[in-house]
Design a protein around this motif. Structure first.
Motif, PDB file in Angstrom:
ATOM      1  N   PRO A  28       0.799  -1.230   0.000  1.00  0.00           N
ATOM      2  CA  PRO A  28       0.000   0.000   0.000  1.00  0.00           C
ATOM      3  C   PRO A  28       0.830   1.277   0.000  1.00  0.00           C
ATOM      4  CG  PRO A  28      -0.927  -1.594   1.532  1.00  0.00           C
ATOM      5  CD  PRO A  28       0.384  -2.159   1.076  1.00  0.00           C
ATOM      6  N   VAL A  29       1.964   1.283   0.714  1.00  0.00           N
ATOM      7  CA  VAL A  29       2.791   2.493   0.771  1.00  0.00           C
ATOM      8  C   VAL A  29       3.508   2.708  -0.555  1.00  0.00           C
ATOM      9  CG1 VAL A  29       4.692   3.639   1.962  1.00  0.00           C
ATOM     10  CG2 VAL A  29       3.058   2.272   3.265  1.00  0.00           C
ATOM     11  N   GLY A  30       4.143   1.668  -1.061  1.00  0.00           N
ATOM     12  CA  GLY A  30       4.854   1.795  -2.319  1.00  0.00           C
ATOM     13  C   GLY A  30       3.951   2.141  -3.487  1.00  0.00           C
ATOM     14  N   VAL A  31       2.771   1.532  -3.545  1.00  0.00           N
ATOM     15  CA  VAL A  31       1.874   1.801  -4.666  1.00  0.00           C
ATOM     16  C   VAL A  31       1.270   3.197  -4.559  1.00  0.00           C
ATOM     17  CG1 VAL A  31      -0.233   0.796  -3.649  1.00  0.00           C
ATOM     18  CG2 VAL A  31       0.092   0.781  -6.137  1.00  0.00           C
ATOM     19  N   THR A  32       1.047   3.688  -3.339  1.00  0.00           N
ATOM     20  CA  THR A  32       0.585   5.073  -3.181  1.00  0.00           C
ATOM     21  C   THR A  32       1.669   6.034  -3.644  1.00  0.00           C
ATOM     22  OG1 THR A  32      -0.869   4.508  -1.326  1.00  0.00           O
ATOM     23  CG2 THR A  32      -0.201   6.810  -1.522  1.00  0.00           C
ATOM     24  N   ALA A  33       2.917   5.765  -3.267  1.00  0.00           N
ATOM     25  CA  ALA A  33       4.030   6.608  -3.721  1.00  0.00           C
ATOM     26  C   ALA A  33       4.141   6.591  -5.238  1.00  0.00           C
ATOM     27  CB  ALA A  33       5.333   6.142  -3.087  1.00  0.00           C
ATOM     28  N   ALA A  34       3.951   5.434  -5.854  1.00  0.00           N
ATOM     29  CA  ALA A  34       4.031   5.338  -7.315  1.00  0.00           C
ATOM     30  C   ALA A  34       2.954   6.181  -7.979  1.00  0.00           C
ATOM     31  CB  ALA A  34       3.914   3.880  -7.747  1.00  0.00           C
ATOM     32  N   ASN A  35       1.750   6.198  -7.420  1.00  0.00           N
ATOM     33  CA  ASN A  35       0.683   7.045  -7.951  1.00  0.00           C
ATOM     34  C   ASN A  35       1.017   8.520  -7.802  1.00  0.00           C
ATOM     35  OD1 ASN A  35      -2.036   5.709  -8.912  1.00  0.00           O
ATOM     36  ND2 ASN A  35      -1.306   4.414  -7.240  1.00  0.00           N
ATOM     37  N   LEU A  36       1.494   8.902  -6.626  1.00  0.00           N
ATOM     38  CA  LEU A  36       1.806  10.313  -6.384  1.00  0.00           C
ATOM     39  C   LEU A  36       2.930  10.808  -7.289  1.00  0.00           C
ATOM     40  CD1 LEU A  36       1.628  10.200  -2.486  1.00  0.00           C
ATOM     41  CD2 LEU A  36       0.119  11.568  -3.941  1.00  0.00           C
ATOM     42  N   LEU A  37       3.985  10.017  -7.412  1.00  0.00           N
ATOM     43  CA  LEU A  37       5.115  10.421  -8.243  1.00  0.00           C
ATOM     44  C   LEU A  37       4.775  10.334  -9.721  1.00  0.00           C
ATOM     45  CD1 LEU A  37       7.978   8.640  -6.261  1.00  0.00           C
ATOM     46  CD2 LEU A  37       7.391  11.078  -6.229  1.00  0.00           C
ATOM     47  N   GLY A  38       3.951   9.356 -10.083  1.00  0.00           N
ATOM     48  CA  GLY A  38       3.512   9.273 -11.468  1.00  0.00           C
ATOM     49  C   GLY A  38       2.701  10.482 -11.868  1.00  0.00           C
ATOM     50  N   GLU A 123      -5.274  -2.909  -2.848  1.00  0.00           N
ATOM     51  CA  GLU A 123      -4.022  -2.852  -3.601  1.00  0.00           C
ATOM     52  C   GLU A 123      -4.263  -3.014  -5.098  1.00  0.00           C
ATOM     53  OE1 GLU A 123      -0.585  -4.923  -2.200  1.00  0.00           O
ATOM     54  OE2 GLU A 123      -1.330  -4.987  -0.150  1.00  0.00           O
ATOM     55  N   ASP A 124      -5.234  -3.832  -5.472  1.00  0.00           N
ATOM     56  CA  ASP A 124      -5.537  -4.000  -6.893  1.00  0.00           C
ATOM     57  C   ASP A 124      -5.987  -2.683  -7.510  1.00  0.00           C
ATOM     58  OD1 ASP A 124      -6.150  -5.763  -9.298  1.00  0.00           O
ATOM     59  OD2 ASP A 124      -8.140  -4.932  -8.900  1.00  0.00           O
ATOM     60  N   THR A 125      -6.849  -1.944  -6.818  1.00  0.00           N
ATOM     61  CA  THR A 125      -7.305  -0.650  -7.326  1.00  0.00           C
ATOM     62  C   THR A 125      -6.148   0.338  -7.427  1.00  0.00           C
ATOM     63  OG1 THR A 125      -9.526  -0.980  -6.416  1.00  0.00           O
ATOM     64  CG2 THR A 125      -8.875   1.289  -6.904  1.00  0.00           C
ATOM     65  N   LEU A 126      -5.304   0.379  -6.408  1.00  0.00           N
ATOM     66  CA  LEU A 126      -4.167   1.300  -6.437  1.00  0.00           C
ATOM     67  C   LEU A 126      -3.181   0.941  -7.550  1.00  0.00           C
ATOM     68  CD1 LEU A 126      -3.524   1.663  -2.593  1.00  0.00           C
ATOM     69  CD2 LEU A 126      -4.379   3.438  -4.122  1.00  0.00           C
ATOM     70  N   ARG A 127      -2.986  -0.333  -7.788  1.00  0.00           N
ATOM     71  CA  ARG A 127      -2.071  -0.733  -8.863  1.00  0.00           C
ATOM     72  C   ARG A 127      -2.651  -0.396 -10.234  1.00  0.00           C
ATOM     73  NH1 ARG A 127       1.185  -6.358  -7.393  1.00  0.00           N
ATOM     74  NH2 ARG A 127       1.956  -5.669  -5.349  1.00  0.00           N
ATOM     75  N   ARG A 128      -3.937  -0.561 -10.387  1.00  0.00           N
ATOM     76  CA  ARG A 128      -4.549  -0.150 -11.655  1.00  0.00           C
ATOM     77  C   ARG A 128      -4.430   1.355 -11.837  1.00  0.00           C
ATOM     78  NH1 ARG A 128      -9.579  -0.756 -11.381  1.00  0.00           N
ATOM     79  NH2 ARG A 128      -9.924  -2.011  -9.492  1.00  0.00           N
ATOM     80  N   GLY A 129      -4.422   2.096 -10.735  1.00  0.00           N
ATOM     81  CA  GLY A 129      -4.200   3.533 -10.828  1.00  0.00           C
ATOM     82  C   GLY A 129      -2.829   3.862 -11.378  1.00  0.00           C
ATOM     83  N   VAL A 130      -1.812   3.088 -11.014  1.00  0.00           N
ATOM     84  CA  VAL A 130      -0.454   3.322 -11.507  1.00  0.00           C
ATOM     85  C   VAL A 130      -0.384   3.123 -13.016  1.00  0.00           C
ATOM     86  CG1 VAL A 130       1.925   2.464 -11.411  1.00  0.00           C
ATOM     87  CG2 VAL A 130       0.627   2.786  -9.293  1.00  0.00           C
ATOM     88  N   GLU A 131      -1.215   2.246 -13.542  1.00  0.00           N
ATOM     89  CA  GLU A 131      -1.191   1.972 -14.976  1.00  0.00           C
ATOM     90  C   GLU A 131      -1.547   3.205 -15.813  1.00  0.00           C
ATOM     91  OE1 GLU A 131      -3.789  -1.323 -15.496  1.00  0.00           O
ATOM     92  OE2 GLU A 131      -2.482  -2.739 -14.412  1.00  0.00           O
ATOM     93  N   ARG A 132      -2.070   4.242 -15.181  1.00  0.00           N
ATOM     94  CA  ARG A 132      -2.377   5.475 -15.910  1.00  0.00           C
ATOM     95  C   ARG A 132      -1.125   6.222 -16.338  1.00  0.00           C
ATOM     96  NH1 ARG A 132      -5.918   8.316 -11.318  1.00  0.00           N
ATOM     97  NH2 ARG A 132      -4.144   7.460 -10.133  1.00  0.00           N
ATOM     98  N   TYR A 133       0.023   5.888 -15.749  1.00  0.00           N
ATOM     99  CA  TYR A 133       1.223   6.699 -15.925  1.00  0.00           C
ATOM    100  C   TYR A 133       2.297   5.938 -16.701  1.00  0.00           C
ATOM    101  CZ  TYR A 133      -1.241   9.166 -12.263  1.00  0.00           C
ATOM    102  OH  TYR A 133      -2.202   9.812 -11.538  1.00  0.00           O
ATOM    103  N   PRO A 134       2.531   6.292 -17.955  1.00  0.00           N
ATOM    104  CA  PRO A 134       3.592   5.637 -18.719  1.00  0.00           C
ATOM    105  C   PRO A 134       4.975   5.937 -18.177  1.00  0.00           C
ATOM    106  CG  PRO A 134       2.724   7.526 -19.922  1.00  0.00           C
ATOM    107  CD  PRO A 134       1.823   7.328 -18.740  1.00  0.00           C
ATOM    108  N   ASN A 135       5.102   6.950 -17.333  1.00  0.00           N
ATOM    109  CA  ASN A 135       6.393   7.291 -16.727  1.00  0.00           C
ATOM    110  C   ASN A 135       6.722   6.438 -15.507  1.00  0.00           C
ATOM    111  OD1 ASN A 135       4.057   8.982 -16.056  1.00  0.00           O
ATOM    112  ND2 ASN A 135       5.336   9.896 -14.485  1.00  0.00           N
ATOM    113  N   VAL A 136       5.845   5.480 -15.153  1.00  0.00           N
ATOM    114  CA  VAL A 136       6.094   4.565 -14.037  1.00  0.00           C
ATOM    115  C   VAL A 136       6.160   3.141 -14.583  1.00  0.00           C
ATOM    116  CG1 VAL A 136       5.271   3.676 -11.829  1.00  0.00           C
ATOM    117  CG2 VAL A 136       4.867   6.083 -12.430  1.00  0.00           C
TER     118      VAL A 136
END
Length: 540
Positions: A28-38, A123-136
């Motif tokens: 949860p922490v790492g995937v939240t960071a990935a969304n924020l930085l993405g 975590e599944d929802t947060l990971r799908r959120g990361v998929e929005r960012y090609p820079n991650v």
């Protein structure tokens, strides 16, 4: 900024990649960071040992401040669809009679006060959120096994566990969110100080087949003979937790026969639930001796672990990510100096320690084993809950640590400085109703209060701030007409908060905390650190 996606075959040949931030750990922490930085447009690589989301539900709840963070990455409503909220909390004695019963009251962040989660779905929802960012880019089935730093960056050697290869990565900064046993923390030689409680606890996760009368509330069974926790979790799940008593064999306690004996004592049979798993774990209180080593930062359980009694372990890690990620983005853009990153630990450590202390206190209330002391506890709570001022204090969560940074990246000593203000519903210039953070955006903001008692001239924004590119918004009280760069506070929640603190103007950081405050804009102090803030652009 560097591009995060490159040819994978080149990486496996040992080509040296360079990204803005590497994240070790994808919970949860790492995937939240990935969304924020993405969302900030940074190039990011995430390194995660496990090839799939961990199936066991570990965290079971979160709070409104964390939902506000997830709101910033545009996932709050989707996440809330898989959560339970507005449920009662009940402390019961050995006879099952309640001595403390309340429903938490929201504290002004625009979301329910407490929400129960099912961690794999979250975590599944947060990971799908990361998929929005090609820079991650996410490297599942990989493990970072060596970290070497120089003055400019961090080099990581990463084992590809599926292909039995090695990948080389160079990152300007690293976030280690790789759990309580953090290999990264060990590589850095950072101590993990604290204690492990003697009690071991059996966690039983179940699927609900047929509901029972108390299925929809969190109950702490404060029985000196064997305390227990009985907690609803969403998507048709429910959890029980029982301590392993002295002399018991924890392996035997986790057997199917023993699990059903414990559940039967709670009035639960195989007609009510299907047992999914039963696992024994320990409670810890530990803090990393330092949260920053050069260009590497520890976050979440890698930096601190606490007992689960107030459900703030995961939530504290999410706050870590929110505090750190906007600062990393600002430093990488040249808006802040690298020294501003030292404020991460300065701000977060005291809050985490206060959370941990409160969790330990609540735990002692729940797990008291001495029968005479437990009897006194039950009587005292029943009596004090009849006193309105005390019951209101407990229900409103006034004992809960405030979102406040007494030291850190802030300027001045005004009453509002260092606080996270409430989040009201507002009307934007088009009359659209939305939450304040969504209307403001994740950027530096100078918010002026529309006050009839202040002359017009002092309301002109201070030139040092406006020249630095800080966006200016006006906050108008309820009933005002919307207009350009004006937000109308529908319920006067933030208006009242600012008036109480004599704050005619706030400088809000990207994470929403008050950087500086003053009665009027021309009285604002000038930051010695903030150099070139600008409005964030969406990544292409």
């Amino acid at each position: 900024m560097t591009e995060a996606r490159e040819d994978r075959s080149a990486a496996h040949r040992g080509a040296l990649r360079h990204v803005d931030v590497a994240i070790v750990g994808y919970g949860p922490v790492g995937v939240t960071a990935a969304n924020l930085l993405g969302a900030a447009g940074l190039s990011v690589v995430v390194i995660e040992r496990e090839p799939e989301i961990y199936a066991r539900a570990r965290a079971i709840s979160t709070d409104e401040e964390v939902m506000r963070i997830w709101q910033r990455i545009g996932l709050a409503e989707e996440l809330k669809a898989d959560m339970l909220s507005d449920k009662r909390i009940d402390f019961v004695d050995a006879d099952g009679e309640s001595f403390l019963d309340f429903k938490p009251v929201p504290r002004g962040n625009g979301h329910p006060s407490q929400l129960f989660i099912y961690q794999p779905a979250l975590e599944d929802t947060l990971r799908r959120g990361v998929e929005r960012y090609p820079n991650v880019e996410v490297w599942l089935g990989h493990e970072s096994y060596r970290i070497v730093q120089d003055d400019d960056a961090v080099e990581l050697l990463v084992a590809d566990l599926e292909r039995d290869g090695v990948r080389h990565l160079r990152a300007t900064y690293v976030i280690a969110a790789d759990g309580g046993s953090s290999p990264t923390r060990a590589q850095l030689g950072v101590g993990f100080e604290g204690s492990t409680y003697e009690d071991r606890w059996l966690v039983i996760d179940t699927e609900v087949l047929s509901e029972w009368p108390e299925h929809d509330r969190l109950r702490f069974h404060c029985d000196p003979a064997r305390p227990a926790v009985d907690c609803p979790t969403p998507l048709g799940h429910h959890r029980w937790e029982f301590p392993v008593l002295p002399g018991e064999d924890e392996k035997q306690l986790a057997t199917e026969e023993s699990v059903w004996r414990l559940l039967d004592n709670q009035g639960i049979t195989n007609e009510h639930v299907k047992v999914l798993r039963a696992v024994v774990y320990s409670h810890h209180v530990r803090f990393a001796s330092r949260w920053r080593t050069g260009r590497v930062f520890l976050a979440g359980d890698a930096a601190h672990v606490m007992p689960p009694w107030i459900g703030e372990g995961m939530a504290s890690g999410i706050r870590d990510a929110a505090n750190l990620c906007w600062k990393l983005a600002a430093v990488l853009r040249g808006e802040l100096p690298d020294s501003a990153l030292d404020s991460y630990a300065t701000e977060r450590q005291p809050h985490v320690r206060e959370m941990t202390r409160d969790a330990a206190i609540v735990g002692r209330v729940i797990t008291e084993r001495r029968r005479p002391v437990a009897a006194i506890r039950n009587t005292v709570f029943r009596n004090v809950m009849r006193i309105p001022v005390v019951s209101n204090y407990l229900r409103a969560g006034d004992w809960f640590p405030d979102p406040y940074y007494p030291q850190g990246l802030r300027v001045g000593e005004r009453a509002a400085t260092g606080w996270l203000p409430p989040q009201p519903w507002v009307l934007d210039e088009h009359g659209e109703r939305l939450r304040f953070d969504d209307a403001r955006g994740p950027e530096w903001t100078l918010l002026t209060l529309d006050r009839a008692d202040v002359p017009a001239s002092p309301q002109t924004p201070d030139r040092a701030w406006s020249h630095a590119g800080v966006r200016t918004l006006r906050l108008a009280p309820a009933g005002s007409a919307p207009g350009p760069d004006t937000l109308v506070d529908v319920d006067d929640a933030l208006v009242a908060w600012m008036r109480e603190r004599d704050a005619g103007v706030l400088v809000l950081r990207p994470d929403g905390f008050v950087f500086a405050a003053a009665p009027a804009p021309n009285l604002l102090p000038q930051s010695p650190m903030l150099t070139r803030p600008h409005r964030q652009e969406e990544p292409a």
